[in-house]
Scaffold this active site. Sequence first.
Site, mmCIF file in Angstrom:
data_model
loop_
_atom_site.group_PDB
_atom_site.id
_atom_site.type_symbol
_atom_site.label_atom_id
_atom_site.label_comp_id
_atom_site.label_asym_id
_atom_site.label_seq_id
_atom_site.Cartn_x
_atom_site.Cartn_y
_atom_site.Cartn_z
ATOM 1 N N LEU A 8 35.596 38.059 34.545
ATOM 2 C CA LEU A 8 36.443 39.099 33.942
ATOM 3 C C LEU A 8 36.426 40.326 34.846
ATOM 4 O O LEU A 8 35.400 40.986 34.999
ATOM 5 C CB LEU A 8 35.929 39.470 32.544
ATOM 6 N N GLY A 10 38.526 42.974 34.489
ATOM 7 C CA GLY A 10 39.079 44.161 33.857
ATOM 8 C C GLY A 10 40.578 44.255 34.032
ATOM 9 O O GLY A 10 41.199 45.255 33.702
ATOM 10 N N SER A 14 42.697 37.889 34.417
ATOM 11 C CA SER A 14 41.456 37.253 33.966
ATOM 12 C C SER A 14 41.310 37.350 32.449
ATOM 13 O O SER A 14 40.712 36.467 31.824
ATOM 14 C CB SER A 14 40.247 37.871 34.675
ATOM 15 N N CYS A 100 35.808 37.251 50.540
ATOM 16 C CA CYS A 100 35.185 37.606 49.272
ATOM 17 C C CYS A 100 35.213 36.433 48.292
ATOM 18 O O CYS A 100 34.233 36.167 47.595
ATOM 19 C CB CYS A 100 35.947 38.787 48.689
ATOM 20 N N GLY A 124 41.320 34.362 37.293
ATOM 21 C CA GLY A 124 42.699 34.703 36.970
ATOM 22 C C GLY A 124 43.631 34.585 38.159
ATOM 23 O O GLY A 124 44.656 35.257 38.214
ATOM 24 N N CYS A 200 38.981 43.759 47.879
ATOM 25 C CA CYS A 200 38.425 42.863 46.866
ATOM 26 C C CYS A 200 37.197 43.459 46.182
ATOM 27 O O CYS A 200 36.189 43.719 46.827
ATOM 28 C CB CYS A 200 38.061 41.543 47.548
#
Length: 392
Positions: A8, A10, A14, A100, A124, A200
């Site tokens: 997640l 934010g 996601s 990343c 996501g 990222c």
Amino acid sequence: MAKVVVGLSGGVDSSVAAHLLKEQGHEVIGLFMKNWHDDTVTISDECPWLEDSNDAMLVADKLGIPFQTVDLSEQYKERIVNYMFDEYARGRTPNPDVLCNREIKFDVFMDIALDLGADFVATGHYCQKETTTIDGKEIHHLIAGADPGKDQSYFLCQVSQEQLSKTLFPIGHLQKSKVREIAAAQDLITAGKKDSQGLCFIGKVRLPDFLQQQLKPKTGNIVEIPTHLSVSRMSELSNEDEVYSLSRKRTYQESEGILKGQHQGAHYFTRGQRRGLNVGGTPEPLFVIETDVESNTIFVGQGKDHAGLYRRGLFIKPDEVHWIRTDLQLEIGQSMDVMGRIRYRQKLEPATLHQRADGLYMIFDEPQSAISPGQFAAWYDNGECLGSGVIA
């Protein structure tokens, strides 16, 4: 049903991924990755990690799923930040988002998720996965997202079969508009949130400020190269082996051009860059066509069609070639027709891969603008990302 850990972030993507998984009956856990502490180079009102973490927590609470934050800042600094500094110091242009995903989200983060007993990790990303059996072996395919404007398969071009086997992409079959529609229908706080545009997991940063933490300013010359000189450089290489000559970067000397100004460090610039030169007075805008960190010189040319910006080929060293589809890996002397790209959002272009003893060559049918060492070249077939490599 499976136990799935969702990264997640934010953001809306996601958030909807977590919602869809729970709706499908999976046991879902939300994890937020904190990867950055230094706010001095972050444009705080763009994408501060604290706000993202809070939004992720509110989404998890709304969905009724467990939530926790994991601090991966030490691994991020070691594997991503230090890598970026090293690449820029060498005059290369790294893509931290690709690295990343390979080093953090699908490695360190995935290990944490599996330690929690997860069967899968979900993200996501706008890409899709298919699994087939070929010659009795299970093969996982990384497929472009259904929304062509949001396809993020390029960012995952370094993942492995092992990583793909444990990954789910719940929103890859959806259009972005539909994702936002689902988020709004579920009254998720992230429904109208803007997409992050920064590095990222860091947020939007002032890249020069970021680089100057370790790469100190160093005054050097900006030299304009006339287009006819770039053309002649190409013809000078034409008597060499074609695959090799099409992939060679062109080199220039300061004495061959016109001094146009000065800069504060060749390592701050990349091929194709227009902004930040602070040089005017030319009929057409100046673009960086080449950099030389050894002499600390930036070579520029007028106009986006300057011959020095274009090349048909690129080269990837053997240890930097990565095949997602290991079953399709080329042997020395073999070739493969593919569709390729050298940056995110670039339209896929026809190209041919040539595997030679010294490495992999990628020759496009048409010249490509600003092929930059350090960036990732990715190759596809029928919407499937087969592999990638770091441009030498």
